[in-house]
Scaffold this active site. Structure first.
Site, PDB file in Angstrom:
ATOM      1  N   SER A 113       0.749  -1.185   0.006  1.00  0.00           N
ATOM      2  CA  SER A 113      -0.162  -0.043   0.040  1.00  0.00           C
ATOM      3  C   SER A 113       0.729   1.209   0.022  1.00  0.00           C
ATOM      4  CB  SER A 113      -0.767   0.067   1.130  1.00  0.00           C
ATOM      5  OG  SER A 113      -1.667  -1.011   1.306  1.00  0.00           O
ATOM      6  N   GLY A 114       1.911   1.157   0.787  1.00  0.00           N
ATOM      7  CA  GLY A 114       2.736   2.634   0.968  1.00  0.00           C
ATOM      8  C   GLY A 114       3.551   2.708  -0.409  1.00  0.00           C
ATOM      9  N   CYS A 149      -1.736  -5.901   2.685  1.00  0.00           N
ATOM     10  CA  CYS A 149      -3.281  -5.519   2.631  1.00  0.00           C
ATOM     11  C   CYS A 149      -4.016  -6.174   1.675  1.00  0.00           C
ATOM     12  CB  CYS A 149      -3.541  -4.061   2.783  1.00  0.00           C
ATOM     13  SG  CYS A 149      -5.269  -3.646   2.831  1.00  0.00           S
ATOM     14  N   CYS A 206      -5.784  -7.290   5.149  1.00  0.00           N
ATOM     15  CA  CYS A 206      -7.003  -6.553   5.184  1.00  0.00           C
ATOM     16  C   CYS A 206      -8.241  -7.025   4.174  1.00  0.00           C
ATOM     17  CB  CYS A 206      -6.883  -5.103   5.061  1.00  0.00           C
ATOM     18  SG  CYS A 206      -5.417  -4.415   5.495  1.00  0.00           S
ATOM     19  N   LYS A 225      -9.146 -10.826   4.400  1.00  0.00           N
ATOM     20  CA  LYS A 225      -9.656 -10.925   5.782  1.00  0.00           C
ATOM     21  C   LYS A 225     -11.352 -10.567   5.968  1.00  0.00           C
ATOM     22  CE  LYS A 225      -9.834  -7.944   8.521  1.00  0.00           C
ATOM     23  NZ  LYS A 225      -8.823  -7.224   9.337  1.00  0.00           N
ATOM     24  N   ALA A 242      14.697  -6.485  -4.734  1.00  0.00           N
ATOM     25  CA  ALA A 242      15.830  -5.570  -4.974  1.00  0.00           C
ATOM     26  C   ALA A 242      16.534  -5.613  -3.786  1.00  0.00           C
ATOM     27  CB  ALA A 242      15.002  -4.077  -5.097  1.00  0.00           C
ATOM     28  N   TYR A 251      -5.180  -7.899  17.201  1.00  0.00           N
ATOM     29  CA  TYR A 251      -6.037  -7.745  16.008  1.00  0.00           C
ATOM     30  C   TYR A 251      -6.360  -9.169  15.356  1.00  0.00           C
ATOM     31  CZ  TYR A 251      -5.808  -2.673  15.805  1.00  0.00           C
ATOM     32  OH  TYR A 251      -5.879  -1.386  15.823  1.00  0.00           O
ATOM     33  N   GLU A 295      -9.625 -11.365  15.210  1.00  0.00           N
ATOM     34  CA  GLU A 295     -10.566 -11.334  14.080  1.00  0.00           C
ATOM     35  C   GLU A 295     -10.475 -12.695  13.419  1.00  0.00           C
ATOM     36  OE1 GLU A 295      -9.497  -6.877  12.487  1.00  0.00           O
ATOM     37  OE2 GLU A 295      -8.398  -8.479  11.483  1.00  0.00           O
ATOM     38  N   GLY A 326       2.052 -11.093  16.493  1.00  0.00           N
ATOM     39  CA  GLY A 326       2.738  -9.952  16.310  1.00  0.00           C
ATOM     40  C   GLY A 326       3.273 -10.142  14.815  1.00  0.00           C
ATOM     41  N   ASP A 345       5.071  -0.755   7.670  1.00  0.00           N
ATOM     42  CA  ASP A 345       5.249  -1.688   8.474  1.00  0.00           C
ATOM     43  C   ASP A 345       6.551  -1.900   8.716  1.00  0.00           C
ATOM     44  OD1 ASP A 345       2.476  -1.907   8.620  1.00  0.00           O
ATOM     45  OD2 ASP A 345       2.427  -3.853   8.247  1.00  0.00           O
ATOM     46  N   THR A 347      -2.682  -0.171   7.187  1.00  0.00           N
ATOM     47  CA  THR A 347      -2.796   0.303   5.806  1.00  0.00           C
ATOM     48  C   THR A 347      -2.804   1.734   5.526  1.00  0.00           C
ATOM     49  OG1 THR A 347      -3.280  -1.883   5.176  1.00  0.00           O
ATOM     50  CG2 THR A 347      -3.609   0.026   3.493  1.00  0.00           C
ATOM     51  N   HIS A 401     -32.897   9.175  13.573  1.00  0.00           N
ATOM     52  CA  HIS A 401     -33.663   8.172  14.282  1.00  0.00           C
ATOM     53  C   HIS A 401     -34.275   7.379  13.476  1.00  0.00           C
ATOM     54  CE1 HIS A 401     -35.928   6.465  17.646  1.00  0.00           C
ATOM     55  NE2 HIS A 401     -36.836   6.658  16.934  1.00  0.00           N
ATOM     56  N   GLU A 404     -27.365   6.716  17.328  1.00  0.00           N
ATOM     57  CA  GLU A 404     -28.176   8.086  17.805  1.00  0.00           C
ATOM     58  C   GLU A 404     -27.578   8.148  19.178  1.00  0.00           C
ATOM     59  OE1 GLU A 404     -32.434   8.238  18.078  1.00  0.00           O
ATOM     60  OE2 GLU A 404     -32.310   6.167  17.302  1.00  0.00           O
TER      61      GLU A 404
HETATM   62  P1  NDP Z   1      -0.796  -7.387  17.740  1.00  0.00           P
HETATM   63  O1  NDP Z   1       0.377  -6.546  17.949  1.00  0.00           O
HETATM   64  O2  NDP Z   1      -1.979  -6.652  17.593  1.00  0.00           O
HETATM   65  O3  NDP Z   1      -0.875  -8.633  18.991  1.00  0.00           O
HETATM   66  C1  NDP Z   1       0.015  -9.536  19.301  1.00  0.00           C
HETATM   67  C2  NDP Z   1      -0.410 -10.287  20.236  1.00  0.00           C
HETATM   68  O4  NDP Z   1       0.415 -11.251  20.548  1.00  0.00           O
HETATM   69  C3  NDP Z   1      -0.525  -9.408  21.541  1.00  0.00           C
HETATM   70  O5  NDP Z   1      -1.885 -10.074  22.067  1.00  0.00           O
HETATM   71  C4  NDP Z   1       0.673  -9.929  22.375  1.00  0.00           C
HETATM   72  O6  NDP Z   1       0.382 -10.222  23.792  1.00  0.00           O
HETATM   73  C5  NDP Z   1       0.812 -11.551  21.765  1.00  0.00           C
HETATM   74  N1  NDP Z   1       2.211 -11.775  22.067  1.00  0.00           N
HETATM   75  C6  NDP Z   1       3.259 -11.212  21.621  1.00  0.00           C
HETATM   76  N2  NDP Z   1       4.150 -11.900  21.937  1.00  0.00           N
HETATM   77  C7  NDP Z   1       3.725 -13.175  22.417  1.00  0.00           C
HETATM   78  C8  NDP Z   1       4.464 -14.378  22.706  1.00  0.00           C
HETATM   79  N3  NDP Z   1       6.035 -14.453  22.891  1.00  0.00           N
HETATM   80  N4  NDP Z   1       3.890 -15.282  23.411  1.00  0.00           N
HETATM   81  C9  NDP Z   1       2.449 -15.092  23.580  1.00  0.00           C
HETATM   82  N5  NDP Z   1       1.929 -14.207  23.042  1.00  0.00           N
HETATM   83  C10 NDP Z   1       2.365 -13.050  22.464  1.00  0.00           C
HETATM   84  O7  NDP Z   1      -0.315  -8.226  16.578  1.00  0.00           O
HETATM   85  P2  NDP Z   1      -1.231  -8.936  15.477  1.00  0.00           P
HETATM   86  O8  NDP Z   1      -0.390 -10.243  14.895  1.00  0.00           O
HETATM   87  O9  NDP Z   1      -2.580  -9.313  15.783  1.00  0.00           O
HETATM   88  O10 NDP Z   1      -1.179  -7.971  14.253  1.00  0.00           O
HETATM   89  C11 NDP Z   1      -0.328  -7.171  13.843  1.00  0.00           C
HETATM   90  C12 NDP Z   1      -0.602  -5.889  13.405  1.00  0.00           C
HETATM   91  O11 NDP Z   1      -1.512  -5.741  12.240  1.00  0.00           O
HETATM   92  C13 NDP Z   1      -1.413  -5.098  14.473  1.00  0.00           C
HETATM   93  O12 NDP Z   1      -0.802  -4.377  15.486  1.00  0.00           O
HETATM   94  C14 NDP Z   1      -2.313  -4.141  13.611  1.00  0.00           C
HETATM   95  O13 NDP Z   1      -1.672  -2.849  13.569  1.00  0.00           O
HETATM   96  C15 NDP Z   1      -2.400  -4.728  12.234  1.00  0.00           C
HETATM   97  N6  NDP Z   1      -3.610  -5.262  11.847  1.00  0.00           N
HETATM   98  C16 NDP Z   1      -4.515  -4.517  11.833  1.00  0.00           C
HETATM   99  C17 NDP Z   1      -6.024  -5.001  11.570  1.00  0.00           C
HETATM  100  C18 NDP Z   1      -6.992  -3.973  11.470  1.00  0.00           C
HETATM  101  O14 NDP Z   1      -7.073  -2.817  11.330  1.00  0.00           O
HETATM  102  N7  NDP Z   1      -8.171  -4.601  11.659  1.00  0.00           N
HETATM  103  C19 NDP Z   1      -6.046  -6.425  11.344  1.00  0.00           C
HETATM  104  C20 NDP Z   1      -5.065  -7.337  11.466  1.00  0.00           C
HETATM  105  C21 NDP Z   1      -3.655  -6.801  11.826  1.00  0.00           C
HETATM  106  P3  NDP Z   1       0.398  -8.594  24.513  1.00  0.00           P
HETATM  107  O15 NDP Z   1      -0.950  -7.799  24.384  1.00  0.00           O
HETATM  108  O16 NDP Z   1       0.511  -9.164  25.994  1.00  0.00           O
HETATM  109  O17 NDP Z   1       1.795  -7.813  24.075  1.00  0.00           O
END
Ligand code: NDP
Length: 462
Positions: free
Chosen positions: A15-16, A43, A48, A51, A115, A178, A182, A263, A304, A312, A437, A442
């Protein structure tokens, strides 16, 4: 002045990168953009877009159930996973084509290949060497492979979840962010026995507490098993192909699939960053200033790969600020404040601004306006699920500093609420606004009295 082949070389067609490449080329700049996989990036190809299509697919069973209260009988229904995957693939191929076409029509040279930067002005791709005055890195990220987990190689990640040959009967998903949330809802909606395992006390860390708790309850009420304060300790493959999972705190369980969503990490390996002297942080992310410039003056990074906010629209905004800064003589810092966002859980979350918990730390006194109600569409359907709306208001300035919604179309509402928060509107502006309404929204303009106040971190009534 040195003579370069190009004004801009963009690495990464997500996207970027695509936005920056297209805008620069449309301005008449000499642009090349390289992508090693498919144009569209995370994305479009494995994030996105697919998904959201899967979210729609997973909502139909509830729609069929809800229809009965409105007099419809929908008869026997059947779901075919392969049809969904095939139709999703067609749509993605269409979008990918549009991304490419947009670049080509703007006059950018589109290069398929990986690249590698060989010095601060030189890039090698597919046996060709090109020089560029500016290089923009927009290589995105990928799921954290969780290599510390014994048996992680048996697990899937969001990438694979989009293309499984068959829908599993059961799945465990580790993570509470997220993606985990999801996908737990998607798989459950499609009829998969779903278990979500999160290490913290409550899913969706950093979101508003009321919204997190209410979503957790709603997911459990649907039949998703939500396990908090535990982690996976090992995954073993059995002879029948199923997976035995060991947990830290509880008895092991067996699942058809295990998905890890803990993550995402930046794609910076093998890019030649060392050759160019570009600095990276602890996770490998490219370090940039507020204009997205790296420590090397003519090398920039967006999206990212910089691990600022992995969304995105943020990558696209960063691309537009980059174009303003380098090609329009209008240095523009990226604005990462008050980003509206949605979690496409079921029910959905839409949110912008501060959670109550974060706002408490910044303001002496807050007014909290909160409403929890059964949306009208659930009256005849008989569905018990509630909708929640919450406004967090700084009592001194009357500014609405956070707005949170849980329920149908919350993401759509977040987009509009985002404008109000960005504009710094006060609660009085909400109160002056006439309700539409009958809508669920609302409620946002009819919550006239605070549900409670928070003074110096202490909750007080009224
Ligand atoms: P997130 O950062 O949202 O969540 C990662 C999760 O994994 C957290 O709950 C974290 O726990 C947990 N975690 C991290 N390390 C460990 C570990 N070693 N063992 C167990 N649990 C762990 O990442 P996602 O992978 O869900 O998504 C990546 C990014 O993608 C998001 O940050 C978001 O910005 C983007 N995204 C956006 C969406 C949207 O806009 N609808 C949809 C999907 C992705 P803790 O909370 O304790 O740190």
């Amino acid at each position: 002045m040195a003579n370069f082949d190009l004004d801009l070389f963009v690495i990464g067609g997500g996207s970027g990168g695509v936005r920056a490449g297209r805008l620069a080329a449309a301005m008449g700049k000499r642009v090349a953009i390289a992508e090693e996989y498919r144009f569209g990036g995370t994305c479009v190809i494995r994030g996105c877009v697919p998904k959201k299509l899967f979210v729609y697919a997973s909502q139909f069973p509830e729609h069929f159930e809800d229809a009965a209260g409105y007099g419809w009988s929908s008869g026997e229904t059947r779901f075919d996973w392969r049809t969904l995957v095939a139709n999703k693939d067609k749509e993605i191929a269409r979008l990918e084509g549009l991304y490419r076409k947009g670049l080509e029509n703007a006059g950018a040279r589109v290069i398929e290949g990986r690249a590698v930067i060989t010095d601060r002005h030189t890039v090698q791709v597919g046996g060709e060497t090109l020089t560029a005055e500016n290089i923009l890195i927009a290589t995105g990220g990928r799921p954290n492979p969780h290599e510390a987990l014994p048996g992680h190689e048996h697990c899937i990640f969001s990438n694979e979840a989009f293309d499984l040959p068959e829908l599993p009967r059961s799945i465990a998903i580790e993570g509470g962010g997220y993606i985990a949330v999801e996908f737990a809802n998607i798989f459950h909606g499609l009829g998969v026995e779903t278990t979500l395992v999160y290490r913290g006390k409550e899913i969706l860390n950093r979101f508003d507490g009321d919204i997190r708790r209410s979503l957790h309850e709603a997911m459990e009420a649907k039949g998703i098993r939500v396990i908090c304060q535990d982690i996976l300790e090992g995954v073993e493959k059995r002879e029948d192909g199923r997976l035995d999972v060991r947990f830290k705190e509880r008895e092991g369980m067996t699942f058809d699939k295990v998905m890890l969503a803990i993550g995402r990490i930046p794609n910076t390996e093998g890019l030649g960053l060392e050759a160019a002297g570009v600095e990276t942080g602890v996770k490998g992310e490219i370090l940039v200033d507020p204009y997205s410039r790296t420590n090397v003056e003519n090398i920039w990074a967006i999206g990212d790969v910089t691990d600022r906010v992995q969304l995105t629209p943020v990558a696209i905004h960063e691309a537009m600020c980059f174009i303003e800064t380098i090609f329009k003589g209008n240095p523009t810092q990226v604005d990462h404040d008050d980003i509206a966002t949605a979690v496409f859980s079921q029910p959905e979350i839409g949110t912008v601004g501060l959670s109550e918990e974060t706002a408490q730390k910044r303001y002496d006194e807050l007014e909290i306006y909160r409403a929890s109600f059964r949306p009208m569409r659930h009256t005849l359907s008989g569905r018990q699920e509630k909708m929640m709306m919450k406004l967090v208001v700084d009592a001194a300035s009357r500014r609405v500093v956070g707005a949170h919604v849980l329920g149908p179309d919350a993401g759509e509402l977040a987009q509009v609420l985002g404008i109000t928060i960005k504009a710094g509107l006060t609660k009085d502006a909400f109160d002056r606004t006439m309700a539409v309404h009958p809508t669920a929204a609302e409620e946002l303009v009819t919550m006239y009295t605070p549900t409670y106040r928070v003074r110096k971190g202490e909750r007080v009534e009224g």
